[in-house]
Design a protein around this motif. Sequence first.
Motif, PDB file in Angstrom:
ATOM      1  N   HIS A   1       0.843  -1.201   0.000  1.00 43.78           N
ATOM      2  CA  HIS A   1       0.000   0.000   0.000  1.00 43.78           C
ATOM      3  C   HIS A   1       0.879   1.253   0.000  1.00 43.78           C
ATOM      4  O   HIS A   1       1.849   1.344   0.766  1.00 43.78           O
ATOM      5  CB  HIS A   1      -0.912   0.020   1.232  1.00 43.78           C
ATOM      6  CG  HIS A   1      -1.934  -1.064   1.233  1.00 43.78           C
ATOM      7  ND1 HIS A   1      -3.153  -0.950   0.588  1.00 43.78           N
ATOM      8  CD2 HIS A   1      -1.922  -2.312   1.790  1.00 43.78           C
ATOM      9  CE1 HIS A   1      -3.846  -2.069   0.755  1.00 43.78           C
ATOM     10  NE2 HIS A   1      -3.116  -2.910   1.486  1.00 43.78           N
TER      11      HIS A   1
ATOM     12  N   CYS B   1      -7.193   6.340  -1.131  1.00 41.96           N
ATOM     13  CA  CYS B   1      -6.513   5.475  -0.161  1.00 41.96           C
ATOM     14  C   CYS B   1      -6.956   4.027  -0.341  1.00 41.96           C
ATOM     15  O   CYS B   1      -8.147   3.742  -0.461  1.00 41.96           O
ATOM     16  CB  CYS B   1      -6.814   5.933   1.265  1.00 41.96           C
ATOM     17  SG  CYS B   1      -6.032   7.492   1.704  1.00 41.96           S
ATOM     18  N   THR B   2      -5.988   3.127  -0.332  1.00 38.27           N
ATOM     19  CA  THR B   2      -6.296   1.686  -0.398  1.00 38.27           C
ATOM     20  C   THR B   2      -6.185   1.040   0.976  1.00 38.27           C
ATOM     21  O   THR B   2      -6.409  -0.163   1.126  1.00 38.27           O
ATOM     22  CB  THR B   2      -5.332   0.970  -1.363  1.00 38.27           C
ATOM     23  OG1 THR B   2      -3.991   1.128  -0.874  1.00 38.27           O
ATOM     24  CG2 THR B   2      -5.448   1.535  -2.772  1.00 38.27           C
TER      25      THR B   2
ATOM     26  N   ALA C   1      -5.912   1.117  -7.791  1.00 37.63           N
ATOM     27  CA  ALA C   1      -6.676   1.702  -6.688  1.00 37.63           C
ATOM     28  C   ALA C   1      -8.159   1.650  -7.026  1.00 37.63           C
ATOM     29  O   ALA C   1      -8.572   2.009  -8.124  1.00 37.63           O
ATOM     30  CB  ALA C   1      -6.238   3.144  -6.447  1.00 37.63           C
ATOM     31  N   PRO C   2      -8.994   1.190  -6.091  1.00 37.09           N
ATOM     32  CA  PRO C   2     -10.433   1.060  -6.375  1.00 37.09           C
ATOM     33  C   PRO C   2     -11.083   2.424  -6.552  1.00 37.09           C
ATOM     34  O   PRO C   2     -10.754   3.374  -5.873  1.00 37.09           O
ATOM     35  CB  PRO C   2     -10.974   0.376  -5.107  1.00 37.09           C
ATOM     36  CG  PRO C   2      -9.999   0.730  -4.026  1.00 37.09           C
ATOM     37  CD  PRO C   2      -8.657   0.825  -4.704  1.00 37.09           C
TER      38      PRO C   2
ATOM     39  N   ALA D   1      -2.103  -4.763  -1.420  1.00 35.25           N
ATOM     40  CA  ALA D   1      -2.748  -3.641  -2.110  1.00 35.25           C
ATOM     41  C   ALA D   1      -3.299  -4.103  -3.453  1.00 35.25           C
ATOM     42  O   ALA D   1      -2.699  -4.938  -4.126  1.00 35.25           O
ATOM     43  CB  ALA D   1      -1.738  -2.519  -2.309  1.00 35.25           C
TER      44      ALA D   1
ATOM     45  N   ASP E   1     -10.159  -4.748  -1.691  1.00 33.19           N
ATOM     46  CA  ASP E   1     -10.036  -3.401  -2.263  1.00 33.19           C
ATOM     47  C   ASP E   1      -9.456  -2.391  -1.275  1.00 33.19           C
ATOM     48  O   ASP E   1      -8.705  -1.501  -1.657  1.00 33.19           O
ATOM     49  CB  ASP E   1     -11.408  -2.900  -2.731  1.00 33.19           C
ATOM     50  CG  ASP E   1     -12.015  -3.795  -3.795  1.00 33.19           C
ATOM     51  OD1 ASP E   1     -11.260  -4.225  -4.695  1.00 33.19           O
ATOM     52  OD2 ASP E   1     -13.220  -4.087  -3.716  1.00 33.19           O
ATOM     53  N   VAL E   2      -9.859  -2.514  -0.022  1.00 31.62           N
ATOM     54  CA  VAL E   2      -9.418  -1.573   1.021  1.00 31.62           C
ATOM     55  C   VAL E   2      -9.040  -2.361   2.271  1.00 31.62           C
ATOM     56  O   VAL E   2      -9.825  -3.196   2.740  1.00 31.62           O
ATOM     57  CB  VAL E   2     -10.536  -0.562   1.377  1.00 31.62           C
ATOM     58  CG1 VAL E   2     -10.063   0.389   2.489  1.00 31.62           C
ATOM     59  CG2 VAL E   2     -10.969   0.233   0.161  1.00 31.62           C
TER      60      VAL E   2
ATOM     61  N   ILE F   1     -11.092   7.253   1.292  1.00 30.45           N
ATOM     62  CA  ILE F   1     -11.258   6.414   0.101  1.00 30.45           C
ATOM     63  C   ILE F   1     -11.457   7.291  -1.131  1.00 30.45           C
ATOM     64  O   ILE F   1     -10.942   7.011  -2.214  1.00 30.45           O
ATOM     65  CB  ILE F   1     -12.437   5.433   0.297  1.00 30.45           C
ATOM     66  CG1 ILE F   1     -12.085   4.387   1.369  1.00 30.45           C
ATOM     67  CG2 ILE F   1     -12.787   4.737  -1.020  1.00 30.45           C
ATOM     68  CD1 ILE F   1     -13.257   3.531   1.824  1.00 30.45           C
TER      69      ILE F   1
END
Length: 347
Positions: A179, A242-243, A340-341, A336, A270-271, A238
């Motif tokens: 990440h 941010c992941t 990034a979602p 990660a 995803d996170v 998010i």
Amino acid sequence: MTARLADIAAQAGVSEATVSRVLNGKPGVATATRESVLAALDVLGYERPVRLRQRSAGLVGLITPELDNPIFPALAQVIGQALTRQGYTPVLATQTPGGSTEDELTDMLVERGVAGIIFVSGLHADTTADTSRYDQLRGKGVPYVLINGFSPKVQAPFVSPDDRAAMQLAVTHLAALGHTRIGLAVGPKRFVPVLRKIEGFRKGMLDRLGLTAEQSEELIQHSLYTLEGGQAAAAALIAKGCTAVVCASDMMALGAIRAARQQGLDVPRDVSVVGFDDSPLIAFTDPPLTTIRQPVQAMGQAAVRALLEEVGGTPAPHSEFVFMPELVVRGSTASAPAVAPAPLPSP
């Protein structure tokens, strides 16, 4: 009665005759054996005979914030047990929104002649609060110990987890998982533990990812120490890409998981989410929460030791006892995502 004797004997690992001797106050029983029998009575829910009950050495007040956050009841239990073992009777005084203030609870305890007071996450942790209230308490001859939050203006023993080290543990863990956009969800900036967590977060982000203090600041979101507060902070983080989100309490972390799911994101695919406290039952959430464990047992016992030294006439050091937290890795953190979602668009 025979059945009860048999139960107690089995629990204590002694004979029924020994249990009978203890209950009837007869001599010839070793102290350790007598304690085992009395402990067995407590465990099985039997009342101790009046003549065997330990006289209280006095009352000790414990002032905590509201008990909605499970870490406070856990700490209260450790402190209460430690006080009881030393012959003191704990008196739990809880602040509630719209209820009694810390000052009102303190006055109530002083009026009842407590031998000392332990404050948990009180006004001593607020950098904007007037600390003269603690000087006045000392002027009344009431010793006290403060948990979570430090002020150089207050001459008393402090007990704290190492908030800086905690955040560095969390960032190191998440950076090792790949990440690079790691967010921090914390409480209001005026509190000492929050300021320390921010320091640790910045240092971790600099050491592990090379981010400057300014770059890290963009990834910090202040909110309330509640599920709703964590949800709001995580949603904002998010949205910033941010992941992974590090939260200042387990309750905030549960809110962060909710925020991710509301945006159609999976935790931890995803996170990733990291909590703080390792509150009771937090290992059984969905997913089980990766968190920073506060050393509640050691902190509670240290607070009681420091207080009772002062009560006994030996002033405890007017310094801070800092305890190292521990990273507990469970199911809410993972590698990660490759990309990034993208959060779902707002309706």
